[in-house]
Write an enzyme that holds these catalytic residues in place. Sequence first.
Site, PDB file in Angstrom:
ATOM      1  N   HIS A 110       0.835  -1.207   0.000  1.00  0.00           N
ATOM      2  CA  HIS A 110       0.000   0.000   0.000  1.00  0.00           C
ATOM      3  C   HIS A 110       0.865   1.252   0.000  1.00  0.00           C
ATOM      4  CE1 HIS A 110      -3.132   2.894   1.145  1.00  0.00           C
ATOM      5  NE2 HIS A 110      -2.211   3.384   1.954  1.00  0.00           N
ATOM      6  N   HIS A 115       1.512   4.961  -2.762  1.00  0.00           N
ATOM      7  CA  HIS A 115       1.855   6.353  -2.482  1.00  0.00           C
ATOM      8  C   HIS A 115       3.070   6.894  -3.247  1.00  0.00           C
ATOM      9  CE1 HIS A 115      -0.987   7.382   0.656  1.00  0.00           C
ATOM     10  NE2 HIS A 115      -0.731   6.260   1.288  1.00  0.00           N
ATOM     11  N   GLU A 157      -5.330   9.520  -0.156  1.00  0.00           N
ATOM     12  CA  GLU A 157      -5.743   8.116  -0.083  1.00  0.00           C
ATOM     13  C   GLU A 157      -6.826   7.747  -1.101  1.00  0.00           C
ATOM     14  OE1 GLU A 157      -4.408   5.728   1.425  1.00  0.00           O
ATOM     15  OE2 GLU A 157      -3.194   6.618   3.008  1.00  0.00           O
ATOM     16  N   SER A 176      -4.054   0.676  -4.618  1.00  0.00           N
ATOM     17  CA  SER A 176      -3.531  -0.573  -4.044  1.00  0.00           C
ATOM     18  C   SER A 176      -4.634  -1.601  -3.799  1.00  0.00           C
ATOM     19  CB  SER A 176      -2.795  -0.283  -2.732  1.00  0.00           C
ATOM     20  OG  SER A 176      -3.665   0.301  -1.779  1.00  0.00           O
TER      21      SER A 176
END
Length: 235
Positions: A110, A115, A157, A176
């Site tokens: 993730h 990111h 996010e 993700s």
Amino acid sequence: MEQQYELYTSEDREVWKQLYIRQHPQVVQFASQAVIDGMEQCGFRADEIPDFRKVNENLSHITGWEIYAVPGLIDNKLFFENLALKKFPCATWLRTMQQLDYLEEPDMFHDVFGHVPLLTNHEFTGFLSNLAVIALKNIDDEDFIERMSRLYWYTVEFGLIKQNGELKAYGAGILSSIGETKYSLFSDKPKRVPYDLHTILDTPYIKDKYQEVYYVINSYEELFASIENYSESYA
């Protein structure tokens, strides 16, 4: 702490490979071009768990950012202090084969796959830096930090972007997750509304299911400008 790259097991490598093979085609098809470009610039591959040292060599030449190893979630003050210094925290552990579809706490896949690609984008990283500076000036105000967390949640996010007339994803929580990638873009259940910083600050978020609303930016320049204008109140 150090990544301790040499300690990754054969299962860790297989987990990364399976997740990458499953999710990378989704990124190519449904992610913002900046994410796709960033993934290539970072040198991510299916057959190799990213080495933080190599990733940082690439990032340093592009935006001057770097990633650093953490055992898991960290407290707000440390998180924002490092963001303000152009440092992004990444977990070093990977989920198990039995956890490929769902994980409560963010793991390395993730954090890194989701990111890191956008840490190559100057407008996006400028947004992160400004958000962190504002948060640090109000770090003891729990209500204010909660509002900053909402902004982070609905952009970093779970953000969507309009690109050449098409809806694309850029949030790490979307990128993700194979399920949320398609849900965020194509399901008729959630609302997709234009990005508005002040609306987001007043909108609580949910953690245990897909989002009920996604905020859509028109560009990363718009995202950066919104926080830059907001930060004038906290100069």
